[in-house]
Each structure stands twice: as C-alpha cells, then as structure tokens.
Design an enzyme around this catalytic site. Structure first.
Site, PDB file in Angstrom:
ATOM      1  N   CYS A 109     -25.628  79.133 -55.073  1.00  0.00           N
ATOM      2  CA  CYS A 109     -26.247  78.984 -53.764  1.00  0.00           C
ATOM      3  C   CYS A 109     -25.147  78.996 -52.723  1.00  0.00           C
ATOM      4  O   CYS A 109     -23.961  78.989 -53.048  1.00  0.00           O
ATOM      5  CB  CYS A 109     -27.018  77.676 -53.668  1.00  0.00           C
ATOM      6  SG  CYS A 109     -28.457  77.558 -54.744  1.00  0.00           S
TER       7      CYS A 109
ATOM      8  N   ARG B   5     -30.556  79.847 -50.988  1.00  0.00           N
ATOM      9  CA  ARG B   5     -30.970  79.392 -52.313  1.00  0.00           C
ATOM     10  C   ARG B   5     -31.137  80.505 -53.328  1.00  0.00           C
ATOM     11  O   ARG B   5     -31.774  81.517 -53.058  1.00  0.00           O
ATOM     12  CB  ARG B   5     -32.299  78.634 -52.190  1.00  0.00           C
ATOM     13  CG  ARG B   5     -32.760  78.061 -53.515  1.00  0.00           C
ATOM     14  CD  ARG B   5     -33.903  77.102 -53.341  1.00  0.00           C
ATOM     15  NE  ARG B   5     -34.228  76.517 -54.628  1.00  0.00           N
ATOM     16  CZ  ARG B   5     -35.441  76.208 -55.012  1.00  0.00           C
ATOM     17  NH1 ARG B   5     -36.449  76.393 -54.203  1.00  0.00           N
ATOM     18  NH2 ARG B   5     -35.648  75.697 -56.197  1.00  0.00           N
ATOM     19  N   LEU B   6     -30.564  80.253 -54.486  1.00  0.00           N
ATOM     20  CA  LEU B   6     -30.847  81.021 -55.683  1.00  0.00           C
ATOM     21  C   LEU B   6     -31.685  80.089 -56.553  1.00  0.00           C
ATOM     22  O   LEU B   6     -31.179  79.104 -57.078  1.00  0.00           O
ATOM     23  CB  LEU B   6     -29.563  81.431 -56.402  1.00  0.00           C
ATOM     24  CG  LEU B   6     -29.754  82.170 -57.727  1.00  0.00           C
ATOM     25  CD1 LEU B   6     -30.462  83.502 -57.501  1.00  0.00           C
ATOM     26  CD2 LEU B   6     -28.410  82.395 -58.404  1.00  0.00           C
TER      27      LEU B   6
END
Length: 168
Positions: free
Chosen positions: A2, A50-51
């Site tokens: 992230c 965000r991942l």
C-alpha cells in the site's frame, strides 16, 4: 503493498493539493482504493492508496478512523498474527466491525499505546494520529517493523512532520 503519505503541522490548501498529488504518485502501490483525511482543526492530513488483500471490503479502507473519531491510522503492510491479536482483544472487551488487520492494529494501539509494538508480528509501516487528549495536545505515533521491510520516509523541520512510503 500500500502507499501512505501524511503531513503534521499547520495545513494549508497547498499542502492538501500536494498530498493529493503524492497519493496519485503512489497509485502503483495501491490500485484498489484511495482516500484522504483532514483533521477538523487542519493540523494533520493523511492519504492512503490501498492494495486489498486480507479484508477487501470498503469498511477496511484507509485512512481508518476509530468509532469515536479520535484515532486515525494509515498503514502499509500486514500483521501476520492479527487473528490471535483480534481474539485476545475481544477477550479484553474490544469489538470489531471488519475482518482485517487494520482495525486490529488500531485496537491494539488503543489498548496498549506504544507497547502495541510488542504484540505485533508482521511487516508494516504506519502512522496514528491520536486526538484523545484534545486540540493542541494531539500525538503522532509512527512505527515500522523491526527489520524495516516496509518503507517509511520522513522529514521533520520547521514545526512540520511529513512522511510517505516513497521518497518521490
């Protein structure tokens, strides 16, 4: 992976524009979601890319704000023992709305303060803006994992603290 970025200090409009550009430059670190948060008194601003891996629902998006609005977290990484920590925190009276490690990390800080680091097993870099003591007495808590696997770059000068996942 992230991306996190933030500024602590007297936040001006130009800072918010810079933060938005910085977050956009971190898109490759987190293509699934993007959001930012500005403190009500404009002395802190955070952004997150965000991942989604553990809890892919939007309830785990960041910046992650506590129910009372007094704690704000941006976090890059993974807490490997979050399920065990979650169970322990539930036994101590905490409750959770998500299934992810982000909320567990924030609950750990709320429960144990700086000592939360003694409970964490994982790879991480994070920043928590703690407003529980009131305006003018806020506190920034930043940390990264013991081996430094997750990047955390920062600059502290002239009453400002700036940080990000990448130097650029």
């Amino acid at each position: 992976m992230c991306g996190i970025v933030g500024i602590i200090g007297d936040i001006k409009d130009r800072d918010i524009k810079w933060l938005s550009k910085a977050a956009l430059n971190l898109k490759h670190r987190g293509p699934d979601a993007s959001s930012s948060w500005i403190s009500p008194v404009r002395n802190a601003v955070f952004a997150h890319r965000r991942l989604s891996i553990i809890d892919t629902g939007h309830a785990s998006d960041q910046p992650f704000v506590s129910d009372d609005g007094k704690l704000v977290l941006v976090f890059n990484g993974e807490i490997y023992n979050y399920l065990e920590l979650r169970a322990k925190l539930i036994s101590l009276g905490e409750s959770f709305k998500t299934q992810g490690d982000t909320e567990v990390l924030l609950a750990s800080y709320r429960r144990w303060g700086n000592e939360c680091l003694n409970h964490l097993n994982g790879m991480f870099a994070f920043a928590i803006w703690d407003q529980r003591r009131g305006v003018g007495r806020e506190r920034l808590f930043v940390a990264r994992d013991r081996s430094g696997e997750k990047p955390f770059y920062y600059r502290h000068e002239a009453g400002r603290f700036e940080f990000a996942s990448e130097l650029k």
